[in-house]
Motif scaffolding. Structure first.
Motif, PDB file in Angstrom:
ATOM      1  N   GLY A 208     108.226  15.556  60.163  1.00 53.08           N
ATOM      2  CA  GLY A 208     107.294  16.416  59.450  1.00 53.08           C
ATOM      3  C   GLY A 208     105.862  15.923  59.502  1.00 53.08           C
ATOM      4  O   GLY A 208     104.943  16.671  59.858  1.00 53.08           O
ATOM      5  N   LEU A 209     105.660  14.643  59.164  1.00 57.75           N
ATOM      6  CA  LEU A 209     104.292  14.117  59.112  1.00 57.75           C
ATOM      7  C   LEU A 209     103.679  14.000  60.500  1.00 57.75           C
ATOM      8  O   LEU A 209     102.481  14.215  60.677  1.00 57.75           O
ATOM      9  CB  LEU A 209     104.291  12.761  58.410  1.00 57.75           C
ATOM     10  CG  LEU A 209     104.507  12.788  56.892  1.00 57.75           C
ATOM     11  CD1 LEU A 209     104.479  11.376  56.316  1.00 57.75           C
ATOM     12  CD2 LEU A 209     103.463  13.648  56.211  1.00 57.75           C
ATOM     13  N   TRP A 211     104.241  15.913  63.085  1.00 60.48           N
ATOM     14  CA  TRP A 211     103.820  17.267  63.473  1.00 60.48           C
ATOM     15  C   TRP A 211     102.584  17.695  62.691  1.00 60.48           C
ATOM     16  O   TRP A 211     101.677  18.321  63.232  1.00 60.48           O
ATOM     17  CB  TRP A 211     104.963  18.243  63.229  1.00 60.48           C
ATOM     18  CG  TRP A 211     104.589  19.668  63.510  1.00 60.48           C
ATOM     19  CD1 TRP A 211     104.533  20.290  64.723  1.00 60.48           C
ATOM     20  CD2 TRP A 211     104.196  20.652  62.546  1.00 60.48           C
ATOM     21  NE1 TRP A 211     104.136  21.590  64.586  1.00 60.48           N
ATOM     22  CE2 TRP A 211     103.920  21.860  63.259  1.00 60.48           C
ATOM     23  CE3 TRP A 211     104.063  20.642  61.164  1.00 60.48           C
ATOM     24  CZ2 TRP A 211     103.519  23.010  62.618  1.00 60.48           C
ATOM     25  CZ3 TRP A 211     103.664  21.793  60.527  1.00 60.48           C
ATOM     26  CH2 TRP A 211     103.396  22.970  61.248  1.00 60.48           C
ATOM     27  N   LEU A 212     102.529  17.330  61.393  1.00 57.59           N
ATOM     28  CA  LEU A 212     101.407  17.737  60.545  1.00 57.59           C
ATOM     29  C   LEU A 212     100.122  17.011  60.926  1.00 57.59           C
ATOM     30  O   LEU A 212      99.034  17.606  60.942  1.00 57.59           O
ATOM     31  CB  LEU A 212     101.748  17.460  59.075  1.00 57.59           C
ATOM     32  CG  LEU A 212     100.696  17.851  58.038  1.00 57.59           C
ATOM     33  CD1 LEU A 212     100.515  19.367  58.021  1.00 57.59           C
ATOM     34  CD2 LEU A 212     101.097  17.342  56.655  1.00 57.59           C
ATOM     35  N   LEU A 213     100.223  15.710  61.240  1.00 51.23           N
ATOM     36  CA  LEU A 213      99.030  14.908  61.486  1.00 51.23           C
ATOM     37  C   LEU A 213      98.593  14.906  62.941  1.00 51.23           C
ATOM     38  O   LEU A 213      97.480  14.462  63.246  1.00 51.23           O
ATOM     39  CB  LEU A 213      99.282  13.458  61.042  1.00 51.23           C
ATOM     40  CG  LEU A 213      99.516  13.236  59.535  1.00 51.23           C
ATOM     41  CD1 LEU A 213      99.931  11.798  59.284  1.00 51.23           C
ATOM     42  CD2 LEU A 213      98.264  13.567  58.744  1.00 51.23           C
ATOM     43  N   HIS A 214      99.455  15.367  63.837  1.00 53.31           N
ATOM     44  CA  HIS A 214      99.142  15.270  65.267  1.00 53.31           C
ATOM     45  C   HIS A 214      97.879  16.050  65.628  1.00 53.31           C
ATOM     46  O   HIS A 214      97.104  15.622  66.488  1.00 53.31           O
ATOM     47  CB  HIS A 214     100.327  15.775  66.091  1.00 53.31           C
ATOM     48  CG  HIS A 214     100.159  15.555  67.560  1.00 53.31           C
ATOM     49  ND1 HIS A 214     100.252  14.306  68.139  1.00 53.31           N
ATOM     50  CD2 HIS A 214      99.882  16.416  68.577  1.00 53.31           C
ATOM     51  CE1 HIS A 214     100.047  14.414  69.441  1.00 53.31           C
ATOM     52  NE2 HIS A 214      99.821  15.684  69.740  1.00 53.31           N
ATOM     53  N   ASN A 215      97.663  17.167  64.961  1.00 60.66           N
ATOM     54  CA  ASN A 215      96.487  17.986  65.275  1.00 60.66           C
ATOM     55  C   ASN A 215      95.223  17.508  64.598  1.00 60.66           C
ATOM     56  O   ASN A 215      94.116  17.911  64.988  1.00 60.66           O
ATOM     57  CB  ASN A 215      96.758  19.444  64.862  1.00 60.66           C
ATOM     58  CG  ASN A 215      97.862  20.073  65.689  1.00 60.66           C
ATOM     59  OD1 ASN A 215      98.022  19.746  66.862  1.00 60.66           O
ATOM     60  ND2 ASN A 215      98.636  20.958  65.085  1.00 60.66           N
ATOM     61  N   THR A 216      95.349  16.664  63.561  1.00 60.08           N
ATOM     62  CA  THR A 216      94.171  16.185  62.833  1.00 60.08           C
ATOM     63  C   THR A 216      93.786  14.765  63.212  1.00 60.08           C
ATOM     64  O   THR A 216      92.606  14.454  63.348  1.00 60.08           O
ATOM     65  CB  THR A 216      94.416  16.268  61.313  1.00 60.08           C
ATOM     66  OG1 THR A 216      95.584  15.498  60.992  1.00 60.08           O
ATOM     67  CG2 THR A 216      94.630  17.715  60.886  1.00 60.08           C
ATOM     68  N   VAL A 222     100.375   8.518  65.559  1.00 65.51           N
ATOM     69  CA  VAL A 222     101.105   7.604  66.439  1.00 65.51           C
ATOM     70  C   VAL A 222     101.426   6.299  65.714  1.00 65.51           C
ATOM     71  O   VAL A 222     102.538   5.757  65.821  1.00 65.51           O
ATOM     72  CB  VAL A 222     100.288   7.338  67.725  1.00 65.51           C
ATOM     73  CG1 VAL A 222     100.921   6.211  68.540  1.00 65.51           C
ATOM     74  CG2 VAL A 222     100.194   8.603  68.567  1.00 65.51           C
ATOM     75  N   VAL A 223     100.441   5.772  64.954  1.00 67.63           N
ATOM     76  CA  VAL A 223     100.679   4.544  64.183  1.00 67.63           C
ATOM     77  C   VAL A 223     101.805   4.759  63.180  1.00 67.63           C
ATOM     78  O   VAL A 223     102.711   3.921  63.045  1.00 67.63           O
ATOM     79  CB  VAL A 223      99.388   4.096  63.469  1.00 67.63           C
ATOM     80  CG1 VAL A 223      99.681   2.976  62.478  1.00 67.63           C
ATOM     81  CG2 VAL A 223      98.353   3.631  64.488  1.00 67.63           C
ATOM     82  N   LEU A 224     101.773   5.883  62.480  1.00 70.39           N
ATOM     83  CA  LEU A 224     102.824   6.189  61.512  1.00 70.39           C
ATOM     84  C   LEU A 224     104.173   6.343  62.198  1.00 70.39           C
ATOM     85  O   LEU A 224     105.207   5.900  61.673  1.00 70.39           O
ATOM     86  CB  LEU A 224     102.466   7.470  60.752  1.00 70.39           C
ATOM     87  CG  LEU A 224     103.376   7.841  59.579  1.00 70.39           C
ATOM     88  CD1 LEU A 224     103.322   6.771  58.506  1.00 70.39           C
ATOM     89  CD2 LEU A 224     102.976   9.192  59.002  1.00 70.39           C
ATOM     90  N   ILE A 229     109.595   4.220  63.202  1.00 69.57           N
ATOM     91  CA  ILE A 229     110.635   3.789  64.147  1.00 69.57           C
ATOM     92  C   ILE A 229     111.029   2.341  63.874  1.00 69.57           C
ATOM     93  O   ILE A 229     112.214   1.983  63.870  1.00 69.57           O
ATOM     94  CB  ILE A 229     110.148   3.970  65.597  1.00 69.57           C
ATOM     95  CG1 ILE A 229     110.001   5.456  65.932  1.00 69.57           C
ATOM     96  CG2 ILE A 229     111.111   3.304  66.580  1.00 69.57           C
ATOM     97  CD1 ILE A 229     109.389   5.725  67.293  1.00 69.57           C
ATOM     98  N   TYR A 230     110.020   1.497  63.602  1.00 72.19           N
ATOM     99  CA  TYR A 230     110.304   0.096  63.272  1.00 72.19           C
ATOM    100  C   TYR A 230     111.152   0.008  62.004  1.00 72.19           C
ATOM    101  O   TYR A 230     112.092  -0.801  61.930  1.00 72.19           O
ATOM    102  CB  TYR A 230     108.991  -0.663  63.085  1.00 72.19           C
ATOM    103  CG  TYR A 230     109.161  -2.100  62.668  1.00 72.19           C
ATOM    104  CD1 TYR A 230     109.333  -3.105  63.617  1.00 72.19           C
ATOM    105  CD2 TYR A 230     109.159  -2.464  61.326  1.00 72.19           C
ATOM    106  CE1 TYR A 230     109.498  -4.423  63.240  1.00 72.19           C
ATOM    107  CE2 TYR A 230     109.328  -3.772  60.939  1.00 72.19           C
ATOM    108  CZ  TYR A 230     109.489  -4.749  61.892  1.00 72.19           C
ATOM    109  OH  TYR A 230     109.670  -6.054  61.502  1.00 72.19           O
TER     110      TYR A 230
END
Length: 270
Positions: A208-209, A211-216, A222-224, A229-230
């Motif tokens: 969710g995040l 997809w939400l933050l990718h455009n902003t 990517v960091v999130l 994943i870690y």
């Protein structure tokens, strides 16, 4: 006294976040830019001191520990952070100071790489020490590393990460010990179920995040994504470590482990 220490840590964390956020708002908001004076030298010097001196001291107060090496690392990190927080056109007169932070970080990275080379060189004797031990891997691995590198924090952190990845990806064919001197600590609890629920929550949050933050903010998304994943890898490794390392009793003492993060040895002589 404990409450007082916790209060000091909370205040230090609040002030640390306040210092970093106020400097960011000063250069990256319309309100902050409008409040900047014509002569920016004093403001930029103040921001550099905030990020390279005040923020490290507050971080150490929050962590409640101090060492000269740790402080130098934090100062260099603050100088590097200043390059990203303060616009480059304002730093034209302070490039030498900024490069000082990069230089310190470079020297420290070279030092850590030399420690990494020492670790690689000592892997065979560490593995031999682990194979000759009758202790569970969590305890024998830590003991072998401590014998070779008793005061090298970086190597201990790296070895902890290696252990996490090993349990997360390299133990799926292993079965828990069924020896008579072992006892599981989780089968009558919902601990593993709870961790699986956390993994599901992280996966849903990641989708969710991201997809939400990718455009902003691509960098932030990517960091999130990497951090999430870690976190999933850690929880998987923690579950496997819990399954494969039951409480163990031998002639010398009691060995208790509860995943990757919690373990203790209780010698009977004590």
């Amino acid at each position: 006294m404990v409450l007082h220490k916790k209060t000091v840590s909370f205040v230090a964390l609040f002030l640390l976040l306040l210092v970093i956020s106020s400097n960011y708002v000063l250069y990256h908001s319309s309100f902050g830019l409008q409040s900047l004076p014509a002569n920016l030298t004093g403001v930029v010097v103040g921001s550099i001191l905030d990020l390279s001196l005040v923020a490290p001291l507050l971080f150490l107060a929050w962590q409640r520990k101090f060492s000269v090496k740790y402080f130098i690392v934090l100062m260099a990190t603050g100088l590097i952070a200043a390059r990203f927080i303060i616009p480059s056109e304002y730093l034209a007169s302070f490039q030498s100071v900024m490069w000082l932070g990069v230089g310190i970080e470079g020297v420290l990275i070279l030092f850590e790489l030399s420690l990494l080379f020492m670790l690689v060189k000592n892997v065979p004797p560490i593995l031999r020490r682990i194979r000759s031990s009758t202790l569970p891997l969590l305890f024998s691995f830590s003991r072998a590393v401590n014998e070779k590198f008793p005061k090298q924090t970086f190597i201990h952190i790296l070895c902890s990460e290696m252990l996490m990845f090993y349990y997360a990806f390299g133990t799926w064919k292993k079965q828990p010990s069924t020896e008579g001197n072992t006892l599981t600590l989780y089968k009558r609890s919902s601990f593993i179920t709870f961790q699986i629920m956390i993994i599901h929550a992280i996966v849903i949050e990641t989708l969710g995040l991201h997809w939400l933050l990718h455009n902003t903010s691509i960098i932030f998304s990517v960091v999130l994504l990497i951090l999430n994943i870690y976190s999933i890898i850690f929880f998987i490794g923690d579950i496997q470590a819990l399954r494969l390392n039951p409480l163990r009793v031998d002639d010398d003492g009691l060995y208790i482990s509860f995943g990757l993060a919690k373990r203790m040895e209780i010698p009977f002589r004590d």
